[in-house]
Scaffold this motif. Structure first.
Motif, PDB file in Angstrom:
ATOM      1  N   ARG A   1      23.474  31.771  17.718  1.00 31.44           N
ATOM      2  CA  ARG A   1      24.097  32.142  16.450  1.00 31.44           C
ATOM      3  C   ARG A   1      25.583  31.813  16.495  1.00 31.44           C
ATOM      4  NH1 ARG A   1      23.028  38.160  14.325  1.00 31.44           N
ATOM      5  NH2 ARG A   1      21.088  37.537  15.316  1.00 31.44           N
ATOM      6  N   GLY A   2      26.156  31.392  15.364  1.00 30.16           N
ATOM      7  CA  GLY A   2      27.593  31.157  15.289  1.00 30.16           C
ATOM      8  C   GLY A   2      28.360  32.440  15.515  1.00 30.16           C
ATOM      9  N   VAL A   3      29.517  32.364  16.182  1.00 29.26           N
ATOM     10  CA  VAL A   3      30.243  33.580  16.536  1.00 29.26           C
ATOM     11  C   VAL A   3      30.681  34.368  15.306  1.00 29.26           C
ATOM     12  CG1 VAL A   3      31.008  32.692  18.774  1.00 29.26           C
ATOM     13  CG2 VAL A   3      32.415  32.284  16.740  1.00 29.26           C
ATOM     14  N   ALA A   4      30.890  33.686  14.184  1.00 28.83           N
ATOM     15  CA  ALA A   4      31.311  34.386  12.966  1.00 28.83           C
ATOM     16  C   ALA A   4      30.154  35.153  12.323  1.00 28.83           C
ATOM     17  CB  ALA A   4      31.889  33.396  11.957  1.00 28.83           C
TER      18      ALA A   4
ATOM     19  N   ARG B   1      28.578  28.069  18.285  1.00 27.15           N
ATOM     20  CA  ARG B   1      27.495  28.940  18.712  1.00 27.15           C
ATOM     21  C   ARG B   1      27.966  29.755  19.912  1.00 27.15           C
ATOM     22  NH1 ARG B   1      22.388  25.766  20.335  1.00 27.15           N
ATOM     23  NH2 ARG B   1      23.925  24.848  21.749  1.00 27.15           N
ATOM     24  N   PHE B   2      27.469  30.976  20.041  1.00 28.09           N
ATOM     25  CA  PHE B   2      27.912  31.787  21.165  1.00 28.09           C
ATOM     26  C   PHE B   2      27.609  31.092  22.483  1.00 28.09           C
ATOM     27  CE2 PHE B   2      27.390  34.940  24.516  1.00 28.09           C
ATOM     28  CZ  PHE B   2      28.607  35.596  24.430  1.00 28.09           C
ATOM     29  N   ARG B   3      26.459  30.454  22.595  1.00 26.97           N
ATOM     30  CA  ARG B   3      26.107  29.777  23.845  1.00 26.97           C
ATOM     31  C   ARG B   3      27.135  28.702  24.194  1.00 26.97           C
ATOM     32  NH1 ARG B   3      21.124  29.711  26.199  1.00 26.97           N
ATOM     33  NH2 ARG B   3      20.074  30.219  24.242  1.00 26.97           N
ATOM     34  N   ASP B   4      27.594  27.966  23.180  1.00 25.57           N
ATOM     35  CA  ASP B   4      28.603  26.929  23.424  1.00 25.57           C
ATOM     36  C   ASP B   4      29.950  27.549  23.775  1.00 25.57           C
ATOM     37  OD1 ASP B   4      26.708  24.977  22.851  1.00 25.57           O
ATOM     38  OD2 ASP B   4      27.247  24.904  20.722  1.00 25.57           O
TER      39      ASP B   4
END
Length: 258
Positions: free
Chosen positions: A240-243, A116-119
């Protein structure tokens, strides 16, 4: 101690970022360049600052994370190195001295597993803090210590530079004189890409320096539009996932056809 950190931090790192270029890369690195200017609106900049604060980081970290996401999407690589200049005046006694203390640090982002972008932003935060703590090691010495094979067609370790500037760029007065900055637009580029961002009341003023032997202006303009789209997307949905982060705004086709 500092060199031991960099050996560990950059162990197994890729020696090149494989950006798609408009022309084949010359055998020897060239430095012909140009700049593309663009602006991130104040509203988006405010949301980026809020996301940075929520994540316990800084605007620099959030912008860097977004840039590394964009580079990963462009290259298909999940291990991205970006260089960044540091003032290196980490002692109060050095602040009033005239001279160049600037050094370069290398910031590594690992995007494997579609975090995830946050992670990922949390990872970038830790990487940046650790790199800043070991910024005293001269970059040239780090390159030598890593003993990596040199490729004369590109700069060592990283080919993309990023810097965020938060100082004012206006005129100021000294006794008996007024100082006014004069913009320079040298037709040169030290790297494949170099993104400089300035914080202003109107938002974020951005300049993308690029190697004109590799890229056309239209290609860089599109890349900068994609970067702005990534910034808008991550503040809207940081989990959201970076991909899955879109590079194109949902209504970009409608805008283009109006």
């Amino acid at each position: 101690e500092h060199l031991a950190y960099w050996r560990a931090a950059l162990a197994g790192a890729p020696t090149a970022i494989e950006l798609p270029t408009d022309r084949p890369r010359p055998t020897l690195q060239t430095f012909a360049g140009a700049h593309h200017m663009f602006v991130v609106p104040a509203a988006v900049a405010g949301e980026l600052r809020a996301l940075s604060a929520q994540s316990g980081g800084t605007l620099f970290m959030t912008l860097l994370a977004a840039l590394q996401v964009l580079l990963a999407r462009y290259t298909g690589q999940d291990d991205i190195l970006v260089g960044s200049p540091v003032a290196n005046r980490n002692r109060a006694e050095a602040e009033a001295l005239i001279g160049c203390f600037i050094n370069t640090i290398v910031l590594r982002g690992k995007l494997d597993g579609n975090p995830r972008f946050r992670d990922f932003l949390g990872q970038v935060r830790e990487t940046t803090l650790d790199a800043q703590a070991h910024r005293a090691a001269p970059f040239a010495l780090v390159v030598t210590a890593l003993d990596m094979p040199r490729d004369l067609s590109r700069s060592p370790l990283f080919q993309v530079m990023f810097a965020l500037h938060n100082f004012g760029g206006g005129s100021f007065d000294l006794p008996g004189m007024t100082i006014t900055p004069v913009p320079e637009d040298l037709p040169a580029s030290r790297f494949d890409l170099a993104l400089d961002i300035w914080e202003t009341e109107a938002g974020l003023d951005c300049s993308m320096e690029y190697n004109t032997d590799l890229f056309d202006e239209a290609t860089i303009a599109r890349l900068c539009t994609h970067f702005t789209s990534v910034l808008e997307a991550v503040v809207a949905a940081p989990d959201r996932g970076v991909a899955e982060i879109p590079l194109v705004r949902a209504n970009s086709w409608e805008r283009a056809s109006m």
